[in-house]
Design an enzyme around this catalytic site. Structure first.
Site, PDB file in Angstrom:
ATOM      1  N   ASN A 104       0.980   6.091  -5.049  1.00 31.60           N
ATOM      2  CA  ASN A 104      -0.272   6.083  -5.808  1.00 31.60           C
ATOM      3  C   ASN A 104      -0.169   7.014  -7.007  1.00 31.60           C
ATOM      4  OD1 ASN A 104      -1.124   4.428  -3.777  1.00 31.60           O
ATOM      5  ND2 ASN A 104      -2.167   6.046  -2.638  1.00 31.60           N
ATOM      6  N   ASP A 106      -2.994   8.153  -8.521  1.00 30.49           N
ATOM      7  CA  ASP A 106      -4.372   8.624  -8.721  1.00 30.49           C
ATOM      8  C   ASP A 106      -4.569  10.127  -8.515  1.00 30.49           C
ATOM      9  OD1 ASP A 106      -5.189   6.916  -5.598  1.00 30.49           O
ATOM     10  OD2 ASP A 106      -4.427   8.961  -5.885  1.00 30.49           O
ATOM     11  N   HIS A 121       5.726   6.928  -8.122  1.00 33.15           N
ATOM     12  CA  HIS A 121       5.454   6.042  -9.265  1.00 33.15           C
ATOM     13  C   HIS A 121       4.715   6.757 -10.381  1.00 33.15           C
ATOM     14  CE1 HIS A 121       5.696   2.406  -6.280  1.00 33.15           C
ATOM     15  NE2 HIS A 121       6.887   2.759  -6.723  1.00 33.15           N
ATOM     16  N   CYS A 129       5.205  10.397 -24.608  1.00 36.37           N
ATOM     17  CA  CYS A 129       5.609   9.692 -25.822  1.00 36.37           C
ATOM     18  C   CYS A 129       6.468   8.504 -25.395  1.00 36.37           C
ATOM     19  CB  CYS A 129       6.433  10.635 -26.714  1.00 36.37           C
ATOM     20  SG  CYS A 129       7.280   9.748 -28.029  1.00 36.37           S
ATOM     21  N   CYS A 152       6.572  12.466 -33.196  1.00 41.91           N
ATOM     22  CA  CYS A 152       7.421  11.426 -33.821  1.00 41.91           C
ATOM     23  C   CYS A 152       6.640  10.201 -34.260  1.00 41.91           C
ATOM     24  CB  CYS A 152       8.536  11.030 -32.838  1.00 41.91           C
ATOM     25  SG  CYS A 152       7.941   9.972 -31.514  1.00 41.91           S
ATOM     26  N   GLY A 189      -1.161   2.463   4.377  1.00 41.06           N
ATOM     27  CA  GLY A 189      -1.880   1.746   3.318  1.00 41.06           C
ATOM     28  C   GLY A 189      -0.988   1.155   2.260  1.00 41.06           C
ATOM     29  N   SER A 191       1.524  -2.412   1.348  1.00 41.56           N
ATOM     30  CA  SER A 191       1.907  -3.779   1.758  1.00 41.56           C
ATOM     31  C   SER A 191       3.417  -3.873   1.945  1.00 41.56           C
ATOM     32  CB  SER A 191       1.441  -4.767   0.679  1.00 41.56           C
ATOM     33  OG  SER A 191       1.971  -4.394  -0.589  1.00 41.56           O
TER      34      SER A 191
HETATM   35  C1  BV8 Z   1      12.985  -0.591 -10.126  1.00 48.61           C
HETATM   36  C2  BV8 Z   1       2.717   2.380 -11.006  1.00 48.61           C
HETATM   37  C3  BV8 Z   1      15.075  -0.895 -11.165  1.00 48.61           C
HETATM   38  C4  BV8 Z   1       2.085   1.608 -12.108  1.00 48.61           C
HETATM   39  C5  BV8 Z   1       3.794   0.716  -9.553  1.00 48.61           C
HETATM   40  C6  BV8 Z   1      14.725  -4.357  -4.960  1.00 48.61           C
HETATM   41  C7  BV8 Z   1      15.225  -3.116  -5.331  1.00 48.61           C
HETATM   42  C8  BV8 Z   1      14.764  -2.500  -6.498  1.00 48.61           C
HETATM   43  C9  BV8 Z   1      13.783  -3.131  -7.286  1.00 48.61           C
HETATM   44  C10 BV8 Z   1      13.281  -4.361  -6.918  1.00 48.61           C
HETATM   45  C11 BV8 Z   1      13.743  -4.970  -5.763  1.00 48.61           C
HETATM   46  N1  BV8 Z   1      13.076  -6.155  -5.638  1.00 48.61           N
HETATM   47  C12 BV8 Z   1      12.207  -6.299  -6.671  1.00 48.61           C
HETATM   48  C13 BV8 Z   1      12.318  -5.243  -7.469  1.00 48.61           C
HETATM   49  C14 BV8 Z   1      11.557  -5.052  -8.706  1.00 48.61           C
HETATM   50  C15 BV8 Z   1      10.245  -4.309  -8.485  1.00 48.61           C
HETATM   51  C16 BV8 Z   1       9.506  -4.764  -7.264  1.00 48.61           C
HETATM   52  O1  BV8 Z   1       9.564  -4.132  -6.219  1.00 48.61           O
HETATM   53  N2  BV8 Z   1       8.771  -5.873  -7.402  1.00 48.61           N
HETATM   54  C17 BV8 Z   1       7.941  -6.355  -6.305  1.00 48.61           C
HETATM   55  C18 BV8 Z   1       6.629  -6.902  -6.847  1.00 48.61           C
HETATM   56  C19 BV8 Z   1       8.730  -7.425  -5.567  1.00 48.61           C
HETATM   57  N3  BV8 Z   1      10.482  -2.878  -8.397  1.00 48.61           N
HETATM   58  C20 BV8 Z   1      10.530  -2.169  -9.538  1.00 48.61           C
HETATM   59  O2  BV8 Z   1      10.485  -2.683 -10.642  1.00 48.61           O
HETATM   60  C21 BV8 Z   1      10.698  -0.670  -9.418  1.00 48.61           C
HETATM   61  N4  BV8 Z   1      11.725  -0.269 -10.334  1.00 48.61           N
HETATM   62  O3  BV8 Z   1      13.392  -1.002  -9.107  1.00 48.61           O
HETATM   63  O4  BV8 Z   1      13.754  -0.423 -11.238  1.00 48.61           O
HETATM   64  C22 BV8 Z   1      15.830  -0.026 -12.045  1.00 48.61           C
HETATM   65  C23 BV8 Z   1      16.801   0.816 -11.490  1.00 48.61           C
HETATM   66  C24 BV8 Z   1      17.531   1.603 -12.340  1.00 48.61           C
HETATM   67  C25 BV8 Z   1      17.284   1.578 -13.719  1.00 48.61           C
HETATM   68  C26 BV8 Z   1      16.288   0.760 -14.247  1.00 48.61           C
HETATM   69  C27 BV8 Z   1      15.552  -0.057 -13.405  1.00 48.61           C
HETATM   70  C28 BV8 Z   1       9.458   0.085  -9.880  1.00 48.61           C
HETATM   71  C29 BV8 Z   1       8.269  -0.305  -9.074  1.00 48.61           C
HETATM   72  C30 BV8 Z   1       7.087   0.603  -9.459  1.00 48.61           C
HETATM   73  C31 BV8 Z   1       5.996  -0.215 -10.117  1.00 48.61           C
HETATM   74  N5  BV8 Z   1       4.824   0.632 -10.347  1.00 48.61           N
HETATM   75  N6  BV8 Z   1       2.762   1.535  -9.798  1.00 48.61           N
HETATM   76  C32 BV8 Z   1       0.608   1.437 -11.895  1.00 48.61           C
HETATM   77  O5  BV8 Z   1       0.065   1.912 -10.890  1.00 48.61           O
HETATM   78  O6  BV8 Z   1      -0.001   0.801 -12.773  1.00 48.61           O
HETATM   79  S1  BV8 Z   1       3.801  -0.196  -8.156  1.00 48.61           S
HETATM   80  C33 BV8 Z   1       2.272  -0.409  -7.462  1.00 48.61           C
HETATM   81  O7  BV8 Z   1       2.538  -1.078  -6.244  1.00 48.61           O
HETATM   82  C34 BV8 Z   1       1.462   0.821  -7.074  1.00 48.61           C
HETATM   83  O8  BV8 Z   1       2.158   2.030  -7.210  1.00 48.61           O
HETATM   84  C35 BV8 Z   1       1.212   0.552  -5.589  1.00 48.61           C
HETATM   85  O9  BV8 Z   1       1.009   1.719  -4.864  1.00 48.61           O
HETATM   86  C36 BV8 Z   1       2.491  -0.086  -5.253  1.00 48.61           C
HETATM   87  C37 BV8 Z   1       2.669  -0.727  -3.940  1.00 48.61           C
HETATM   88  O10 BV8 Z   1       1.547  -1.530  -3.681  1.00 48.61           O
HETATM   89  P1  BV8 Z   1       0.654  -1.046  -2.454  1.00 48.61           P
HETATM   90  O11 BV8 Z   1       0.367   0.396  -2.603  1.00 48.61           O
HETATM   91  O12 BV8 Z   1       1.335  -1.454  -1.202  1.00 48.61           O
HETATM   92  O13 BV8 Z   1      -0.677  -1.805  -2.720  1.00 48.61           O
HETATM   93  P2  BV8 Z   1      -1.076  -3.281  -2.255  1.00 48.61           P
HETATM   94  O14 BV8 Z   1      -2.355  -3.610  -2.944  1.00 48.61           O
HETATM   95  O15 BV8 Z   1       0.095  -4.192  -2.386  1.00 48.61           O
HETATM   96  O16 BV8 Z   1      -1.347  -3.143  -0.685  1.00 48.61           O
HETATM   97  C38 BV8 Z   1      -2.386  -2.328  -0.209  1.00 48.61           C
HETATM   98  C39 BV8 Z   1      -2.188  -2.218   1.290  1.00 48.61           C
HETATM   99  O17 BV8 Z   1      -3.185  -1.361   1.819  1.00 48.61           O
HETATM  100  C40 BV8 Z   1      -2.339  -3.559   2.003  1.00 48.61           C
HETATM  101  O18 BV8 Z   1      -1.297  -3.677   2.970  1.00 48.61           O
HETATM  102  C41 BV8 Z   1      -3.692  -3.446   2.690  1.00 48.61           C
HETATM  103  O19 BV8 Z   1      -3.723  -4.143   3.926  1.00 48.61           O
HETATM  104  C42 BV8 Z   1      -3.772  -1.965   2.952  1.00 48.61           C
HETATM  105  N7  BV8 Z   1      -5.134  -1.411   3.028  1.00 48.61           N
HETATM  106  C43 BV8 Z   1      -6.228  -1.750   2.297  1.00 48.61           C
HETATM  107  N8  BV8 Z   1      -7.260  -0.932   2.628  1.00 48.61           N
HETATM  108  C44 BV8 Z   1      -6.798  -0.070   3.566  1.00 48.61           C
HETATM  109  C45 BV8 Z   1      -5.442  -0.363   3.824  1.00 48.61           C
HETATM  110  N9  BV8 Z   1      -4.699   0.319   4.709  1.00 48.61           N
HETATM  111  C46 BV8 Z   1      -5.298   1.342   5.363  1.00 48.61           C
HETATM  112  N10 BV8 Z   1      -6.590   1.693   5.164  1.00 48.61           N
HETATM  113  C47 BV8 Z   1      -7.368   1.016   4.292  1.00 48.61           C
HETATM  114  N11 BV8 Z   1      -8.649   1.373   4.106  1.00 48.61           N
END
Ligand code: BV8
Length: 251
Positions: A104, A106, A121, A129, A152, A189, A191
């Site tokens: 998160n 936040d 993250h 910048c 810059c 919390g 996915s």
């Molecule tokens: C990277 C910041 C490479 C921005 C975010 C394999 C290996 C490496 C990379 C990849 C890979 N496969 C795919 C990738 C690419 C990609 C990726 O993972 N894509 C996904 C969609 C398949 N990964 C990346 O690009 C990462 N970078 O690997 O770079 C690299 C390496 C070297 C050099 C250059 C490049 C970077 C990923 C980071 C992206 N940024 N956030 C912003 O916030 O705007 S990610 C974003 O998703 C948030 O941070 C969030 O926290 C995160 C994960 O989502 P969740 O937190 O799980 O949220 P979601 O809504 O999905 O689920 C909520 C859950 O809560 C649910 O399960 C629900 O049931 C539950 N819930 C709801 N209410 C409650 C609850 N549980 C308990 N109590 C409740 N009350």
């Protein structure tokens, strides 16, 4: 009140020395911060977060992406930590070794008293910048949207990790090291869909940690976890904290 915490889990938590917790946006849901994949509201309803949280989206439409983060920053500033955040801060003070890794952006863990969360993250309140990647603090007076770097002249951007961007090396190193030594690993919390964050549970499993998932739904981790505690983290985490005896400080 959520419960009961499985008695064998309570025993394991009492014997554990090294606890690692990883949180996702579900941990902030009860603070009113929408989870990452929930349908966006109002102005942003027509966009998916994955379409906006990328360098390409920013380059294609910097004003739209900057405004999306400004809207989220406002929303987060009005949010308060929930009982789950406070329970984690209380558990941190109870254990010798306790690592909190958060996906998160936040800052709610810090506001609840967690001393040094690993921001996997980044943080929405940090501004960089775009070219030099260094933090910029003084830009509020500018008219430009996005504002420009005072040094810059490049655009400013939020200090978060976008899709396709590398995890900050120190955050990655600290997280992997903590998971490799964990006695108990909590996934709260999330996915478990975003990598490499989702790999951390596997690292803990391979290291022989007890893996506990706290979620309202099933995830790809659920079938691998030793315990799946179904419920909102704002209820489940205080119940766990009370069960291990840190109840006095838990909200
Ligand atoms: C990277 C910041 C490479 C921005 C975010 C394999 C290996 C490496 C990379 C990849 C890979 N496969 C795919 C990738 C690419 C990609 C990726 O993972 N894509 C996904 C969609 C398949 N990964 C990346 O690009 C990462 N970078 O690997 O770079 C690299 C390496 C070297 C050099 C250059 C490049 C970077 C990923 C980071 C992206 N940024 N956030 C912003 O916030 O705007 S990610 C974003 O998703 C948030 O941070 C969030 O926290 C995160 C994960 O989502 P969740 O937190 O799980 O949220 P979601 O809504 O999905 O689920 C909520 C859950 O809560 C649910 O399960 C629900 O049931 C539950 N819930 C709801 N209410 C409650 C609850 N549980 C308990 N109590 C409740 N009350």
């Amino acid at each position: 009140m959520w419960g009961p915490v499985p008695t064998d889990l309570v025993t394991r938590l009492a014997e554990a020395r090294r606890i690692v917790v990883m949180t996702g946006s579900g941990a902030s849901a009860e603070s009113g911060v929408p989870t990452f994949r929930e349908a966006q509201t109002g102005l942003w309803a027509r966009f998916r977060p994955e379409e906006l949280a990328t360098p390409e989206a920013f380059m294609a439409n910097p004003e739209r992406v900057w405004n999306w983060y400004a809207w989220r920053r406002e929303l987060v500033a009005r949010a308060e930590p929930n009982a789950g955040h406070y329970a984690l801060a209380a558990m941190e003070r109870h254990y010798d070794e306790f690592a909190l890794i958060t996906q998160n952006v936040d800052g709610l863990h810090q506001r609840a008293g967690s001393r040094d969360p690993i921001e996997f993250h980044g943080n929405i309140d940090r501004t960089l910048c775009f070219d030099e990647r260094k933090p910029v603090t003084d830009w509020e007076h500018q008219e430009d949207v996005p504002p420009r770097c005072p040094d810059c002249g490049a655009w400013l951007r939020p200090g978060v990790v976008w899709f396709g961007e590398a995890i900050p090396p120190e955050a990655l190193r600290r997280s992997q090291a903590a998971c490799a030594e964990a006695d108990v690993f909590f996934s709260v919390g999330t996915s478990s869909l975003v990598y490499p964050a989702a790999d951390l549970a596997e690292t803990a499993l391979r290291a022989g940690a007890v893996v506990v998932e706290v979620n309202v739904n099933d995830t790809p981790l659920s079938s691998l976890a030793d315990y799946c505690l179904k419920g909102p983290s704002g209820d489940v985490l205080p119940a766990i904290a009370r069960a291990v005896g840190v109840g006095s400080h838990v909200h």
